[in-house]
Motif scaffolding. Sequence first.
Motif, PDB file in Angstrom:
ATOM      1  N   SER A  50       0.885  -1.217   0.100  1.00 38.87           N
ATOM      2  CA  SER A  50       0.076  -0.001  -0.099  1.00 38.87           C
ATOM      3  C   SER A  50       0.867   1.211  -0.105  1.00 38.87           C
ATOM      4  O   SER A  50       2.116   1.008   0.691  1.00 38.87           O
ATOM      5  CB  SER A  50      -0.939  -0.109   1.282  1.00 38.87           C
ATOM      6  N   THR A  52       0.896   3.960   1.888  1.00 41.12           N
ATOM      7  CA  THR A  52       0.410   4.670   3.013  1.00 41.12           C
ATOM      8  C   THR A  52       1.634   5.168   4.001  1.00 41.12           C
ATOM      9  O   THR A  52       2.570   4.821   3.851  1.00 41.12           O
ATOM     10  CB  THR A  52      -0.618   3.848   3.893  1.00 41.12           C
ATOM     11  N   GLY A  61      -6.148  10.193   6.308  1.00 45.40           N
ATOM     12  CA  GLY A  61      -6.715  10.329   4.734  1.00 45.40           C
ATOM     13  C   GLY A  61      -5.987  11.643   4.026  1.00 45.40           C
ATOM     14  O   GLY A  61      -6.129  11.824   3.018  1.00 45.40           O
ATOM     15  N   THR A  62      -5.198  12.174   4.853  1.00 47.12           N
ATOM     16  CA  THR A  62      -4.521  13.266   4.263  1.00 47.12           C
ATOM     17  C   THR A  62      -3.584  12.947   2.981  1.00 47.12           C
ATOM     18  O   THR A  62      -2.721  11.826   3.465  1.00 47.12           O
ATOM     19  CB  THR A  62      -3.614  14.040   5.235  1.00 47.12           C
ATOM     20  N   LEU A  63      -3.284  13.318   1.975  1.00 44.20           N
ATOM     21  CA  LEU A  63      -2.328  12.590   0.909  1.00 44.20           C
ATOM     22  C   LEU A  63      -1.231  13.829   1.002  1.00 44.20           C
ATOM     23  O   LEU A  63      -1.410  15.070   1.269  1.00 44.20           O
ATOM     24  CB  LEU A  63      -3.112  12.912  -0.437  1.00 44.20           C
ATOM     25  N   LYS A  65       2.906  14.429  -0.445  1.00 42.10           N
ATOM     26  CA  LYS A  65       3.789  13.909  -1.394  1.00 42.10           C
ATOM     27  C   LYS A  65       5.312  14.069  -0.516  1.00 42.10           C
ATOM     28  O   LYS A  65       5.566  15.147   0.016  1.00 42.10           O
ATOM     29  CB  LYS A  65       3.840  15.347  -2.580  1.00 42.10           C
ATOM     30  N   ILE A  76       3.011  10.040  -3.856  1.00 47.25           N
ATOM     31  CA  ILE A  76       2.062  10.339  -2.949  1.00 47.25           C
ATOM     32  C   ILE A  76       1.575   9.393  -1.980  1.00 47.25           C
ATOM     33  O   ILE A  76       1.285   8.158  -2.482  1.00 47.25           O
ATOM     34  CB  ILE A  76       0.768  10.756  -3.842  1.00 47.25           C
ATOM     35  N   VAL A  77       1.352   9.641  -0.833  1.00 47.87           N
ATOM     36  CA  VAL A  77       1.245   8.720   0.068  1.00 47.87           C
ATOM     37  C   VAL A  77      -0.088   9.099   0.814  1.00 47.87           C
ATOM     38  O   VAL A  77      -0.273  10.430   0.974  1.00 47.87           O
ATOM     39  CB  VAL A  77       1.899   8.177   1.106  1.00 47.87           C
ATOM     40  N   ARG A  78      -0.926   8.128   1.665  1.00 46.57           N
ATOM     41  CA  ARG A  78      -2.063   8.708   2.491  1.00 46.57           C
ATOM     42  C   ARG A  78      -1.718   8.165   3.779  1.00 46.57           C
ATOM     43  O   ARG A  78      -1.356   7.179   4.257  1.00 46.57           O
ATOM     44  CB  ARG A  78      -3.368   7.958   1.836  1.00 46.57           C
ATOM     45  N   VAL A  79      -2.005   9.175   4.802  1.00 44.53           N
ATOM     46  CA  VAL A  79      -1.847   8.918   5.990  1.00 44.53           C
ATOM     47  C   VAL A  79      -3.003   8.130   6.725  1.00 44.53           C
ATOM     48  O   VAL A  79      -4.244   8.270   6.427  1.00 44.53           O
ATOM     49  CB  VAL A  79      -1.904  10.468   7.013  1.00 44.53           C
ATOM     50  N   ASN A  80      -2.665   7.011   7.273  1.00 50.99           N
ATOM     51  CA  ASN A  80      -3.519   6.091   7.793  1.00 50.99           C
ATOM     52  C   ASN A  80      -3.104   5.677   9.465  1.00 50.99           C
ATOM     53  O   ASN A  80      -3.677   4.641   9.926  1.00 50.99           O
ATOM     54  CB  ASN A  80      -3.786   5.006   6.846  1.00 50.99           C
TER      55      ASN A  80
END
Length: 153
Positions: A50, A52, A61-63, A65, A76-80
């Motif tokens: 993933s 993330t 959910g914050t994207l 860079k 680009i990653v998503r904070v989870n």
Amino acid sequence: MYRKLIILTTSLLLGFTALQAQTQRGKASFYSKKATGARTANGEKLHHDSMTCAHRTLPFGTLLKVKVLSTGREIIVRVNDRGPFVRGRIIDLSWGAARDLGILAQGIAEVEVTPAELVHVPLRELPATEVPRFEIELDQPELPWHFPISDGR
């Protein structure tokens, strides 16, 4: 007394929000492949492929860079998840994100993290096609089991 407290609280909140929107520079590490299946702070199961990350303060959910300063590679990653909880580190990446950035051999890399405001997903242009035309016959022969509808006369 209360007025000073309200002013102080408001200025702290506004200042904290402005700090979060800015670029951060620091060290990034990554999760081991063995962490696959573990629950993250937002309840998702972690998968090593993933894209993330874990960040201490940004909302889930914050994207973001992430750019490696030595090579210039970006993803680009998503904070989870929450973390990292090691001094000097600003982000923990999933194994797949670290692979794409090329930092698996190093283990830790100097990165620049900025919120990704607009993510452009490239699409392949499709050639223009015409809508097919169909001709429908309205005069159909009467079938033996077809009974005309009476008017009630």
